[in-house]
Scaffold this active site. Structure first.
Site, PDB file in Angstrom:
ATOM      1  N   LYS A  11      -4.818  -6.913  -9.678  1.00 16.70           N
ATOM      2  CA  LYS A  11      -4.265  -5.593  -9.362  1.00 16.70           C
ATOM      3  C   LYS A  11      -4.358  -4.622 -10.542  1.00 16.70           C
ATOM      4  CE  LYS A  11      -1.227  -7.681  -5.959  1.00 16.70           C
ATOM      5  NZ  LYS A  11      -2.123  -7.526  -4.812  1.00 16.70           N
TER       6      LYS A  11
ATOM      7  N   ASN B 254      -8.009  -3.608 -11.095  1.00 10.89           N
ATOM      8  CA  ASN B 254      -8.429  -2.777  -9.952  1.00 10.89           C
ATOM      9  C   ASN B 254      -7.909  -1.342 -10.101  1.00 10.89           C
ATOM     10  OD1 ASN B 254      -9.555  -5.030  -8.785  1.00 10.89           O
ATOM     11  ND2 ASN B 254      -7.990  -5.322  -7.225  1.00 10.89           N
TER      12      ASN B 254
ATOM     13  N   GLU C  42       1.813  -8.823 -11.623  1.00  5.81           N
ATOM     14  CA  GLU C  42       0.973 -10.018 -11.782  1.00  5.81           C
ATOM     15  C   GLU C  42       0.937 -10.511 -13.224  1.00  5.81           C
ATOM     16  OE1 GLU C  42      -2.142  -9.953  -8.029  1.00  5.81           O
ATOM     17  OE2 GLU C  42      -2.882  -9.288  -9.967  1.00  5.81           O
TER      18      GLU C  42
ATOM     19  N   GLY D 245       0.256   5.192   6.998  1.00  6.08           N
ATOM     20  CA  GLY D 245       0.424   6.180   5.934  1.00  6.08           C
ATOM     21  C   GLY D 245       1.431   5.759   4.892  1.00  6.08           C
TER      22      GLY D 245
ATOM     23  N   ASP E 254     -12.267  -4.337   5.182  1.00  5.91           N
ATOM     24  CA  ASP E 254     -11.597  -5.208   4.209  1.00  5.91           C
ATOM     25  C   ASP E 254     -10.550  -4.359   3.481  1.00  5.91           C
ATOM     26  OD1 ASP E 254     -10.822  -6.906   2.192  1.00  5.91           O
ATOM     27  OD2 ASP E 254     -12.832  -7.331   1.451  1.00  5.91           O
TER      28      ASP E 254
ATOM     29  N   ASP F 255      -4.424  -0.858  -4.497  1.00  7.65           N
ATOM     30  CA  ASP F 255      -4.749  -0.638  -5.917  1.00  7.65           C
ATOM     31  C   ASP F 255      -5.483   0.684  -6.118  1.00  7.65           C
ATOM     32  OD1 ASP F 255      -3.620  -3.097  -6.421  1.00  7.65           O
ATOM     33  OD2 ASP F 255      -5.527  -4.157  -6.216  1.00  7.65           O
TER      34      ASP F 255
ATOM     35  N   GLY G 187     -14.629  -6.118  -0.246  1.00  2.32           N
ATOM     36  CA  GLY G 187     -14.292  -6.370  -1.652  1.00  2.32           C
ATOM     37  C   GLY G 187     -13.296  -5.366  -2.198  1.00  2.32           C
TER      38      GLY G 187
HETATM   39  O1  RIB Z   1      -4.668  -6.142  -4.611  1.00  2.00           O
HETATM   40  C1  RIB Z   1      -5.831  -6.904  -4.498  1.00  2.00           C
HETATM   41  C2  RIB Z   1      -5.899  -7.876  -5.619  1.00  2.00           C
HETATM   42  O2  RIB Z   1      -4.815  -8.779  -5.517  1.00  2.00           O
HETATM   43  C3  RIB Z   1      -7.131  -8.749  -5.636  1.00  2.00           C
HETATM   44  O3  RIB Z   1      -8.187  -8.181  -6.353  1.00  2.00           O
HETATM   45  C4  RIB Z   1      -6.617 -10.058  -6.197  1.00  2.00           C
HETATM   46  O4  RIB Z   1      -7.157 -10.389  -7.433  1.00  2.00           O
HETATM   47  C5  RIB Z   1      -5.109  -9.913  -6.273  1.00  2.00           C
HETATM   48  O5  RIB Z   1      -4.683  -9.650  -7.544  1.00  2.00           O
END
Ligand code: RIB
Length: 311
Positions: free
Chosen positions: A42, A45, A142, A228, A251, A257, A294
């Site tokens: 996260k 990203n 995380e 939303g 996906d 993120d 992805g």
């Molecule tokens: O929010 C998506 C992310 O959650 C993924 O890329 C995965 O790695 C997890 O951290």
């Protein structure tokens, strides 16, 4: 050394994504059409999402000493992310995420934290000048919460705003994360874990907004996927609903993120923009993301987006 406008303190994962017809039931074994390995996590990203929109960014976190970690570090640099305070932990593997993606775009994710678990207060103090000079500092859950709280406390004397994305949710996080955040953002699942309220409607999301404000959050943003976003601020405490653009999802991994990365971008580069307009534009960018597979591979560059998102 120039300080980046956006600093993200967070995770890096190697994502192993399997594409299946539907999410498996308890005890069920399924065949996947394919498995794809990409860069995720996260924190990374959100940082890459902001960088692709044109922001100057830095990521504070940890990768493993394995070859995937070193490859990931180079890839972040190629994306224009400052990695001066991204540490390689030689004695541990990089974080990984095992992701299952259904045909309708829904997903579930299991994380093995690896090097992300080594992020510590010392990493924060080494990056103090970046944190104090940033316009926006972004957090998720995380990486260890002790380091998050340390950085949030430091930031109280800094010039920037914080976005705390409490993902994945903890049932009882350190209460300071609510009070010390400037913007507290969760999705419907995380909102339920934090408050016990099932977010099955916009009305329920509004209830959650009040509950999170009672915990001390100044600004609460609840993302609801295709429904939303609902948000409220200290100045305008009545929750406001911002609808999302309806698209066919391929996906949804990383959609939250890209939303946070875009929010940080607009806060840093368009500081006078209303939060409602900021959120409207973030929803539009997230809708682009979910139409491609992805997490990071689906994040748009500024050149791929309509000009009106940058006016
Ligand atoms: O929010 C998506 C992310 O959650 C993924 O890329 C995965 O790695 C997890 O951290």
């Amino acid at each position: 050394m120039t300080s980046p406008k956006i600093v993200v303190i967070g995770s890096c994962n190697i994502d192993f994504s399997s594409y299946v017809p539907f999410l498996p039931k308890l005890g069920e074994t399924l065949y996947a059409d394919k498995m794809v390995i990409t860069h995720g996590g996260k924190g990374a990203n959100q940082c890459v999402a902001a960088a692709r929109l044109g922001a100057s960014t830095a990521l504070i976190g940890r990768l493993g000493g394995d070859s995937t970690g070193k490859h990931y570090l180079k890839d972040l640099q190629k994306n224009g992310v400052n990695t001066d305070f991204l540490t390689i932990s030689e004695d541990i593997c990089s974080g990984t995420a095992v992701i299952t993606v259904a045909k309708n775009g829904d997903n579930n994710i299991v994380i093995v934290p690896g090097a992300n678990s080594k992020v510590c207060k010392d990493d924060i103090s080494k990056a103090t000048s970046f944190i104090m000079n940033a316009d926006v500092v972004v957090f998720q859950f995380e990486t260890p919460i002790a380091a998050t709280v340390e950085a949030l406390q430091l930031l109280q004397k800094g010039k920037g705003k914080s976005i705390v994305n409490a993902a994945p949710a903890l049932a009882n996080p350190d209460g300071d994360v609510f009070k010390l955040s400037d913007i507290f953002c969760v999705n419907e699942t995380e909102a339920e874990i934090l408050t016990g309220v099932r977010v099955s409607s916009i009305d329920a999301a509004e209830t959650v907004v009040y509950k999170l404000r009672e915990k001390g959050c100044k600004v609460v943003v609840i993302t609801l996927g295709a429904q939303g976003v609902v948000f409220a601020t200290k100045e305008e405490p009545t929750p406001v609903h911002v609808p999302a653009k309806q698209v066919t999802a391929v996906d949804t991994t990383g959609a939250g993120d890209v939303f946070i990365g875009a929010m940080a971008y607009y806060l840093a580069y368009y500081p006078d923009m209303s939060l409602k307009e900021n959120i409207r534009r973030c929803c539009e960018i997230a809708a682009v993301t979910i139409q491609t597979a992805g997490a990071q591979p689906s994040f748009p560059h500024r050149r791929d987006l309509p000009n009106n998102l940058f006016q």
